[in-house]
Each structure stands twice: as structure tokens, then as C-alpha cells.
Design an enzyme around this catalytic site. Structure first.
Site, mmCIF file in Angstrom:
data_model
loop_
_atom_site.group_PDB
_atom_site.id
_atom_site.type_symbol
_atom_site.label_atom_id
_atom_site.label_comp_id
_atom_site.label_asym_id
_atom_site.label_seq_id
_atom_site.Cartn_x
_atom_site.Cartn_y
_atom_site.Cartn_z
ATOM 1 N N ASP A 165 17.329 37.535 25.029
ATOM 2 C CA ASP A 165 16.898 36.139 25.051
ATOM 3 C C ASP A 165 15.437 36.006 24.623
ATOM 4 O O ASP A 165 15.085 35.121 23.836
ATOM 5 C CB ASP A 165 17.073 35.540 26.446
ATOM 6 C CG ASP A 165 18.492 35.093 26.725
ATOM 7 O OD1 ASP A 165 19.218 34.775 25.762
ATOM 8 O OD2 ASP A 165 18.886 35.052 27.905
ATOM 9 N N LYS A 223 24.268 35.460 33.798
ATOM 10 C CA LYS A 223 23.305 36.434 33.294
ATOM 11 C C LYS A 223 22.708 37.324 34.376
ATOM 12 O O LYS A 223 22.455 38.511 34.137
ATOM 13 C CB LYS A 223 22.198 35.721 32.518
ATOM 14 C CG LYS A 223 22.695 35.064 31.241
ATOM 15 C CD LYS A 223 21.569 34.445 30.437
ATOM 16 C CE LYS A 223 22.099 33.833 29.157
ATOM 17 N NZ LYS A 223 21.032 33.335 28.281
#
Length: 270
Positions: A102, A66
Site C-alpha cells: 500500500d 488487512k
């Protein structure tokens, strides 16, 4: 023309994202394919450059990529920039566009699974990786007054806490004492995931109304959640975050805004 998308990670075999997007593709009658791709860190940049050339519209990104994909992106959203991590990439106009969903996925799941959670108290977040970055930012945006971050590598917790005035890094072994006045405990580490070491955190000082949530969803009920539930704490599993964070990417790649409902949850659980 079939639209291609997928998810990259190392490992990737545990991912439920193909079931998730496959359900939506069938539900909305879209000619598309969503595939898991095992990509090692050494192959990441070459893979990102190749995928749009072979027809991919975009990808989801999971551990451990990420932060690395953020650095490789050509354009980024404000919420990705605020945490320097991305979980959703779109390939368009010859470049890589990075987003981080997220945080919004986590908050949506928390509100759905534990409505009325005590957001006016401090939160404790375990882990300091890409997912933790989005979650800390989202918690503070949602009104949590203070976030304590514990990570096995202390320097990473300190670096993440330094990004937010209302966050602080605490030592990993200080976590049990830090739970005494908190309203939320969040595990963002891989500890407790199938095939990984267990998460060994004592919950003795946790208030009975504090919510415990784990972004791990394989297994769905981790040891942390089982121990919290056994002592009467409300719990939220990691599947809800997976479902909610996926919706923006699906809309961007496949052109339909999907619904997160019980049918989706059943399909993903299989």
C-alpha cells in the site's frame, strides 16, 4: 497449467483489481485467472487455508481483512511487519507469505499525479485501518516531517500514531483546523465510496497548494476530490494507488514485472 490468483474483501463487488490483472494477463500472454472472492471475517482463516490447496498462487486483500491476514501469515516482509497489516499474500512452500505494498503504491501514485507536492510540510491522514498504516509509514519514509491521524474511533488513531515518533492522533472534529499548515490531506476511510456515507470535512483552512488525495476509486472523483478541485487544490484520485500497489503481487504470482501506464488506466476504468 493455469495460474490462479484473486482478491478478497467484504464487500468485493466494487473492486477493479480483476480488470487490472486481467489486462496484464492478456498483455503478457500469461495463462492465468484472477477472480474476486467475497469473504466474510468469520470465514477468513478457513479460506486462506483452502486457497493454496485448490491451486491459488496468491491473493490481494482489501477491506476489512488487512490486519487479520497479517496475524494469520506464516512469514511477513519488514514493511508488513512495521504496520502489522498486509494487502498481498503469496502461497508458497506450504505457508502464507504476507507483504504490504500500500505504501509504495501510494507514494508512486502521489509522485505521478502531483509531482513536486509539498513533502516538507505535515500531512493529515483520515482513517487508521490497514491502508492508513502503510501510508503513514510511507509518508514518513518519504520525508514528511509530521503526520496527523484522525479516526472516528479515537483509540485506533492513537494506537496507530503510537507506532511512529513523528505521528500524532487528533480528534476527528479537530481535522479542519489541523489542515492549516499541511501540504497533504489523505482520505483512507470508506467514507465517500459508492454506497457509503459522505465524508464531511470542511476544507476552508486548507492552503491552496496542498494536495488532496483519496484512496477511494469508486467513484473515481469523490465528493472530497470534487470540493478540493473546485477551490483550486491539486488532487490525486485513488486509482493510481490501486495500479501501483498491484504490480509486486502480479510479479510474484505470474512471473512478469508489469508496466503501469495509460493503457492500464484506461482498461481498469473500462
Amino acid at each position: 497449467m493455469t495460474i490462479l490468483a484473486g482478491v478478497i474483501g467484504d464487500p468485493i463487488g466494487h473492486s477493479r483489481s480483476p480488470r487490472l490483472h486481467g489486462h496484464w494477463l492478456r498483455r503478457y500472454g500469461i495463462d492465468g485467472q484472477y477472480v474476486p472472492l467475497h469473504v466474510r471475517p468469520a470465514d477468513l482463516e478457513a479460506t486462506l487455508r483452502l486457497l493454496p490447496r485448490i491451486g491459488f498462487a496468491g491473493i490481494n486483500v482489501t477491506l476489512p481483512h488487512k490486519e487479520a491476514v497479517f496475524a494469520l501469515a506464516d512469514t511477513v516482509t519488514d514493511r508488513a511487519r512495521s504496520v502489522e497489516a498486509a494487502n498481498t499474500l503469496s502461497f508458497r512452500d506450504g505457508g502464507i507469505h504476507a507483504d504490504n505494498t500500500d505504501g509504495i503504491g501510494f507514494i508512486a501514485s502521489l509522485r505521478q499525479g502531483a509531482p513536486g507536492w509539498p513533502a516538507d510540510r505535515p500531512a493529515v491522514v483520515l482513517g487508521a485501518g490497514g491502508a492508513a498504516r502503510g501510508i503513514v509509514a510511507a509518508l514518513l519514509d518519504a520525508g514528511v516531517p509530521h503526520v496527523r491521524i484522525a479516526n472516528r474511533t479515537a483509540a485506533r488513531a492513537e494506537a496507530l500514531a503510537a507506532r511512529f515518533p513523528a505521528a500524532e492522533a487528533i480528534a476527528w472534529d479537530a481535522t479542519p483546523a489541523a489542515l492549516a499548515d499541511c501540504g497533504l490531506l489523505v482520505n483512507t476511510t470508506s467514507l465517500g465510496m459508492a454506497g457509503q456515507p459522505p465524508l464531511e470535512i470542511a476544507l476552508d483552512d486548507l492552503a491552496p497548494e496542498a494536495v488532496v488525495t483519496d484512496i477511494v476509486y469508486a467513484p473515481l472523483v469523490t465528493d472530497l476530490l470534487a470540493r478540493a478541485a473546485a477551490r483550486g487544490n491539486p488532487t490525486v484520485d485513488g486509482l493510481g494507488m490501486l495500479l501501483h500497489q498491484a504490480a509486486p503481487g502480479f510479479a510474484a504470482w505470474f512471473g512478469a514485472t508489469p508496466e503501469v501506464d495509460d493503457a492500464l488506466r484506461r482498461a481498469v476504468l473500462g
